[in-house]
Design an enzyme around this catalytic site. Structure first.
Site, PDB file in Angstrom:
ATOM      1  N   ASP A 193      -7.415   2.728  12.163  1.00  0.00           N
ATOM      2  CA  ASP A 193      -6.116   3.398  12.124  1.00  0.00           C
ATOM      3  C   ASP A 193      -6.147   4.748  11.413  1.00  0.00           C
ATOM      4  O   ASP A 193      -5.455   5.675  11.810  1.00  0.00           O
ATOM      5  CB  ASP A 193      -5.068   2.474  11.500  1.00  0.00           C
ATOM      6  CG  ASP A 193      -4.682   1.354  12.452  1.00  0.00           C
ATOM      7  OD1 ASP A 193      -4.743   1.591  13.675  1.00  0.00           O
ATOM      8  OD2 ASP A 193      -4.331   0.259  11.982  1.00  0.00           O
ATOM      9  N   ARG A 213      -0.145   4.138  16.975  1.00  0.00           N
ATOM     10  CA  ARG A 213      -0.549   5.183  16.016  1.00  0.00           C
ATOM     11  C   ARG A 213      -0.243   6.589  16.506  1.00  0.00           C
ATOM     12  O   ARG A 213       0.286   7.406  15.746  1.00  0.00           O
ATOM     13  CB  ARG A 213      -2.030   5.042  15.636  1.00  0.00           C
ATOM     14  CG  ARG A 213      -2.394   3.750  14.908  1.00  0.00           C
ATOM     15  CD  ARG A 213      -1.321   3.258  14.016  1.00  0.00           C
ATOM     16  NE  ARG A 213      -1.681   2.145  13.150  1.00  0.00           N
ATOM     17  CZ  ARG A 213      -0.788   1.308  12.618  1.00  0.00           C
ATOM     18  NH1 ARG A 213       0.497   1.452  12.867  1.00  0.00           N
ATOM     19  NH2 ARG A 213      -1.182   0.336  11.822  1.00  0.00           N
ATOM     20  N   SER A 267      -3.459  -9.479   6.855  1.00  0.00           N
ATOM     21  CA  SER A 267      -2.923  -8.163   7.155  1.00  0.00           C
ATOM     22  C   SER A 267      -2.354  -8.220   8.563  1.00  0.00           C
ATOM     23  O   SER A 267      -3.059  -8.544   9.523  1.00  0.00           O
ATOM     24  CB  SER A 267      -4.061  -7.142   7.058  1.00  0.00           C
ATOM     25  OG  SER A 267      -3.663  -5.967   7.698  1.00  0.00           O
ATOM     26  N   ASP A 283       0.824  -1.225   0.000  1.00  0.00           N
ATOM     27  CA  ASP A 283       0.000   0.000   0.000  1.00  0.00           C
ATOM     28  C   ASP A 283       0.850   1.264   0.000  1.00  0.00           C
ATOM     29  O   ASP A 283       0.628   2.175  -0.800  1.00  0.00           O
ATOM     30  CB  ASP A 283      -0.901   0.045   1.249  1.00  0.00           C
ATOM     31  CG  ASP A 283      -2.046  -0.958   1.178  1.00  0.00           C
ATOM     32  OD1 ASP A 283      -2.430  -1.347   0.054  1.00  0.00           O
ATOM     33  OD2 ASP A 283      -2.544  -1.352   2.246  1.00  0.00           O
TER      34      ASP A 283
HETATM   35  N1  ARG Z   1      -8.170  -4.086  15.048  1.00  0.00           N
HETATM   36  C1  ARG Z   1      -6.944  -3.560  15.560  1.00  0.00           C
HETATM   37  C2  ARG Z   1      -7.119  -2.112  15.887  1.00  0.00           C
HETATM   38  O1  ARG Z   1      -7.983  -1.470  15.376  1.00  0.00           O
HETATM   39  C3  ARG Z   1      -5.778  -3.813  14.658  1.00  0.00           C
HETATM   40  C4  ARG Z   1      -5.778  -3.064  13.357  1.00  0.00           C
HETATM   41  C5  ARG Z   1      -4.581  -3.271  12.456  1.00  0.00           C
HETATM   42  N2  ARG Z   1      -4.479  -4.628  12.127  1.00  0.00           N
HETATM   43  C6  ARG Z   1      -3.861  -5.140  11.056  1.00  0.00           C
HETATM   44  N3  ARG Z   1      -3.775  -6.425  10.982  1.00  0.00           N
HETATM   45  N4  ARG Z   1      -3.353  -4.389  10.125  1.00  0.00           N
HETATM   46  O2  ARG Z   1      -6.361  -1.586  16.660  1.00  0.00           O
END
Ligand code: ARG
Length: 394
Positions: A122, A93, A174, A14
């Site tokens: 995110d 984040r 992912s 990405d």
């Molecule tokens: N669901 C989790 C959150 O919102 C993880 C999100 C990212 N996960 C990923 N496999 N890219 O914090």
């Protein structure tokens, strides 16, 4: 002069495509890579970013700050989302956004960009954090804007534009990784009844493979922060790394959840946080020894709210800051040592001690030396039950 954008770059598909896409829209792209313990090959990704068209790559080692100012704050708060998620991704984040904003200011860029999709949490976390830290910066979310609707279209775009991407077949999920844990989603996991294959897990052994021998460990806390592991003083980062190995080998720290996203979707998520679970369990065990009932129960409510704030992207908010002040005040008592037994997926507390312990053997004992005044119990119960005495009976 070209418009300048600082892109949060992971090295994956990405964000690699995003470099090219942003360049094609007339932006000068600075790629920002935050090291939060994901053990990427930063040198290789740096070359890849430059080859793809970035004018500059910044690699920022945030590990120590991540642990000190984000992870350990969440640990002191006992923050756990919906009973199973220790918030590894959610905690990373705001610190990545902070680095992104700082880099944009240094580079005199008017824009920041991220590679998040339009249906996850995110994007919210990155953007709200950026808005809070520097409201003059404009935010671009290429994945939300471009025409590439599927992964195969992205791969085709990458090939057509000579963007180097990993050709080796990686796991079809992912995966987000940092020191505090791993989040795994999508692919076959989208069927909530599907049991994940063992090979999706990166940090933890399955019960069948975990050692048959229990591992005993001892963690010492000072004011809510872990400071030694098995008697050895270590940095926060090292405690997490060492514990991840020991607890992961014992099969501790997996969770499989249907989780409520902020954007209204339920999603299937698999998490691994072997060090996190062990520290969370130990920290709570110590709190149960040193905090009085009212403080402990009130703090449990605060933990839920704290986890929501982290999950919802509200790290840089007055409520989170105020709650941290409250939590820090509670942690002045939380010093002592916890002993745990890690075995076949179980993380059990087997001992706890503290100079601030409120446990009084002379009050609790059923043996010799009992100092509890039994005669007080009768009157206490009489008054406690008074409002309910004969309730409903005429
Ligand atoms: N669901 C989790 C959150 O919102 C993880 C999100 C990212 N996960 C990923 N496999 N890219 O914090």
């Amino acid at each position: 002069m070209a418009k300048k954008v600082v892109l949060a770059y992971s090295g994956g598909l990405d964000t690699s495509v995003a470099i090219k896409w942003l360049s094609s829209k007339g932006y000068e792209v600075v790629a920002y890579m935050a090291d939060v313990g994901q053990e990427s090959d930063f040198e290789a990704y740096k070359k890849r970013a430059l080859k793809t068209g970035a004018v500059k790559v910044v690699v920022d080692d945030l590990k120590a700050e991540f642990v000190k100012d984000f992870v350990f704050k969440a640990l002191k708060a006992d923050a756990l989302y919906e009973g199973g998620y220790l918030l590894a991704t959610a905690l990373s984040r705001p610190i990545i956004a902070k680095g992104l904003v700082k880099t944009a200011e240094k580079e005199k860029a008017g824009f920041v960009a991220h590679g998040c999709t339009g249906k996850g949490n995110d994007q919210v976390r990155f953007e709200v954090a950026t808005m809070a830290l520097n409201p003059t910066l404009k935010i671009i979310a290429p994945v939300r804007e471009w025409e590439l609707k599927t992964r195969s279209e992205e791969i085709k775009y990458a090939k057509d534009n000579f963007i180097p991407i990993d050709t080796t077949k990686k796991k079809p999920y992912s995966i987000d990784v940092n020191l505090w844990g791993i989040s795994i989603e999508s692919g076959k996991l989208e069927d909530p009844y599907y049991e994940p294959d063992e090979d999706i897990y990166c940090l933890t052994k399955g019960i069948d493979k975990a050692s048959g021998r229990a591992a005993y460990i001892e963690i010492e806390f000072k004011k809510g922060i872990p400071v030694t592991l098995n008697g050895e003083a270590m940095s926060g980062v090292d405690i997490i790394l060492k514990l991840a190995k020991i607890a992961g080998d014992a099969g501790v720290g997996r969770s499989d959840m249907i989780e409520n996203r902020l954007v209204g979707i339920k999603s299937r998520e698999i998490y691994e946080a072997p060090a996190g679970w062990t520290l969370y369990t130990a920290h709570k065990a110590l709190e149960s020894l040193v905090l009085d009932r009212e403080l402990l129960h009130f703090k449990e409510m605060v933990s839920l709210k704290y986890a929501d704030l982290v999950y919802y992207g509200l790290w840089y908010s007055p409520l989170r800051e105020a709650l941290d002040k409250f939590i820090d005040d509670t942690q002045k008592y939380v010093s002592g040592t916890v002993r745990l037994k890690l075995h076949k997926g179980n993380c059990s507390v087997v001992g706890r001690k503290s100079p601030n312990s409120l446990y009084k053997k002379e009050l609790a004992t059923y043996e010799e030396g009992d100092k509890f005044d039994w005669s007080l119990a009768k009157g206490f119960i009489e008054l406690w039950g008074l409002p309910y005495k004969g309730r409903g009976k005429k």
